[in-house]
Scaffold this active site. Structure first.
Site, PDB file in Angstrom:
ATOM      1  N   HIS A 101      -3.825  -5.809  -3.058  1.00  0.00           N
ATOM      2  CA  HIS A 101      -4.711  -6.022  -3.517  1.00  0.00           C
ATOM      3  C   HIS A 101      -4.616  -7.752  -4.118  1.00  0.00           C
ATOM      4  O   HIS A 101      -4.282  -8.077  -4.760  1.00  0.00           O
ATOM      5  CB  HIS A 101      -5.127  -5.784  -4.748  1.00  0.00           C
ATOM      6  CG  HIS A 101      -7.086  -5.669  -4.336  1.00  0.00           C
ATOM      7  ND1 HIS A 101      -7.493  -6.417  -5.541  1.00  0.00           N
ATOM      8  CD2 HIS A 101      -8.090  -5.350  -3.811  1.00  0.00           C
ATOM      9  CE1 HIS A 101      -9.247  -6.897  -5.086  1.00  0.00           C
ATOM     10  NE2 HIS A 101      -9.601  -6.186  -3.914  1.00  0.00           N
ATOM     11  N   ASP A 159      -9.245   2.324  -0.016  1.00  0.00           N
ATOM     12  CA  ASP A 159      -9.293   2.078   0.710  1.00  0.00           C
ATOM     13  C   ASP A 159      -8.146   3.071   1.230  1.00  0.00           C
ATOM     14  O   ASP A 159      -8.168   3.579   2.049  1.00  0.00           O
ATOM     15  CB  ASP A 159      -8.801   1.050   2.166  1.00  0.00           C
ATOM     16  CG  ASP A 159     -10.274  -0.063   2.521  1.00  0.00           C
ATOM     17  OD1 ASP A 159     -10.974   0.609   1.966  1.00  0.00           O
ATOM     18  OD2 ASP A 159      -9.793  -0.836   2.130  1.00  0.00           O
TER      19      ASP A 159
END
Ligand code: CMC
Length: 378
Positions: free
Chosen positions: A261, A315
């Site tokens: 991320h 996700d």
């Protein structure tokens, strides 16, 4: 003008001032309007959280009931939108169908009145109410069935699950789905939100704002990663294959989906909650062997990439939750959009409040003073 260093992906460059959400990527903290997501996931509902984000405060009981009533009342989609969707190719991706439908909705409300709070509220309600109906309608129509009418006696999430296959969902499933929407609703200046704000800054209508953000969300480096996680787990197939798969990815320098991320350098706090929700579903509805593969992946990726701050993101586990609910893989990203539309609209409102059109600069690295070469001389 001050000359700034070029940062690919605008890393670390503020694109707006915002009071909607806050991330501490080192500590793994995410807050919406100052409230930790863990608390909202436990105590709130998606519509209440959407209200909080858009209007900046938790609603009173009466305000919430009014908002819920308005959303319920606007759930049906126009028959002309439905007929348009019928013409979409069944093989097309549901995100493309959603982007086209959200933009088409704007055709019916072309009188823009961005200074009018009633126009703002009506647009917010209409988009939050109809996006789930559009996603469910495309899902049924691509299988050759008629869309299911929304059920007024069901709340937001239960109604969406009902519209997907005309069966009233189990209450635990509906609550877990609602929590997933809370977790996906907003996340500071991510790519689709940036896209929404850029579009909003031109003072176009909110349907164009949402359509542009849906288009941005669909890519595999953003919301589309949740689909790719399931495809990756399918490909890996067993716990024993995890280590060689990851070693292959590292060698070929390909990204491992659902990990990493830009902001979080620890495990994404949303992934922690989603993992727990997945476990609740497995306890009630049976285990999923993909979960064992996922857990092994988390261990191996941490061993190999933990020092770079690469951990599971939102996700990684959302796909496992939706899979256990029987939702087709290519609807995972449209569901992300169902949630995120409220975040985009909060940013739309905030952008309008202090608007200046986005017009960044560039670092030109091309040629100058080149003369035109006639076509027969090239
Ligand atoms: N697998 C392997 N290596 C990775 C991964 C990954 N998933 N993510 C980052 N890295 C490595 C990358 O190779 C690079 O290494 P080096 O410095 O040695 O070249 C370093 O970490 C920094 O990576 P980056 O691509 O420059 O980081 P970024 O901030 O530009 O990208 C990201 C962030 C989310 C796009 C990226 O981590 C990624 O592609 N992850 C996989 C796709 C994914 O799961 N996306 C969902 C993101 S979260 C939800 C959302 O935004 O919708």
């Amino acid at each position: 003008m001050m000359v700034c260093e070029y940062k690919p992906g605008l890393e670390g460059i503020p694109a707006a001032q915002s009071s909607i959400s806050y991330v501490d990527g080192q500590k793994g903290i995410l807050e919406y309007r100052g409230i930790r997501i863990e608390e909202l996931a436990e105590k709130s509902t998606f519509l209440e959280t959407a209200y909080l984000l858009i209007w900046g405060k938790l609603p009173s009981k009466e305000e919430l009931e009014t908002f819920e009533h308005e959303v319920r009342y606007h759930r049906r989609i126009k028959y002309r939108i439905r007929d348009m969707m019928k013409c979409f190719p069944e093989s097309g991706h549901p995100m493309d169908a959603l982007q086209a439908s959200a933009a088409a909705l704007g055709l019916f409300y072309s009188l823009r009145d961005l200074h009018n709070p009633v126009y703002i509220r009506d647009s917010v309600v209409r988009l939050i109410a109809t996006i789930p109906t559009m996603v469910a309608a495309f899902q049924l129509m691509r299988k050759g069935n008629d869309p299911v009418r929304p059920r007024d006696d069901l709340d937001y999430s239960a109604n969406f699950l009902y519209m997907l296959d005309e069966r009233e969902p189990d209450p635990l499933m509906a609550r877990i789905f609602d929590i997933c929407l809370i977790l996906q609703v907003e996340h500071t200046m991510n790519a689709s939100t940036f896209s929404a704000r850029v579009t909003a800054s031109t003072l176009t209508d909110p349907y164009a704002v949402v359509a542009s953000a849906v288009g941005t969300l669909g890519g595999p480096l953003h919301g589309g990663a949740n689909e790719e996680v399931i495809q990756m787990l399918e490909k890996i197939g067993s716990v024993e294959n995890v280590r060689p798969y990851i070693e292959d990815c590292l060698q070929s320098k390909s990204k491992i989906m659902g990990f990493g991320h830009r902001v979080y350098k620890v495990k994404d706090p949303r992934a922690i909650i989603l993992q727990n929700l997945a476990e609740q579903l497995f306890e009630k509805f049976g285990h999923d062997k993909f979960y064992d593969i996922a857990q092994e992946m988390e261990l191996v990726v941490e061993e190999k990439l933990g020092s770079k701050g690469i951990y599971p993101n939102i996700d990684f586990y959302s796909g496992l939750v939706y899979r256990k609910m029987g939702i087709p893989t290519d609807l995972f990203t449209p569901i992300f959009a169902i949630a995120r539309v409220a975040g985009w609209l909060a940013h739309w409102k905030e952008q309008l409040a202090e608007n200046r059109i986005f017009r960044p600069t560039q670092v030109y690295n091309g040629l100058h003073e080149i003369t035109y070469t006639p076509i027969d001389k090239r």
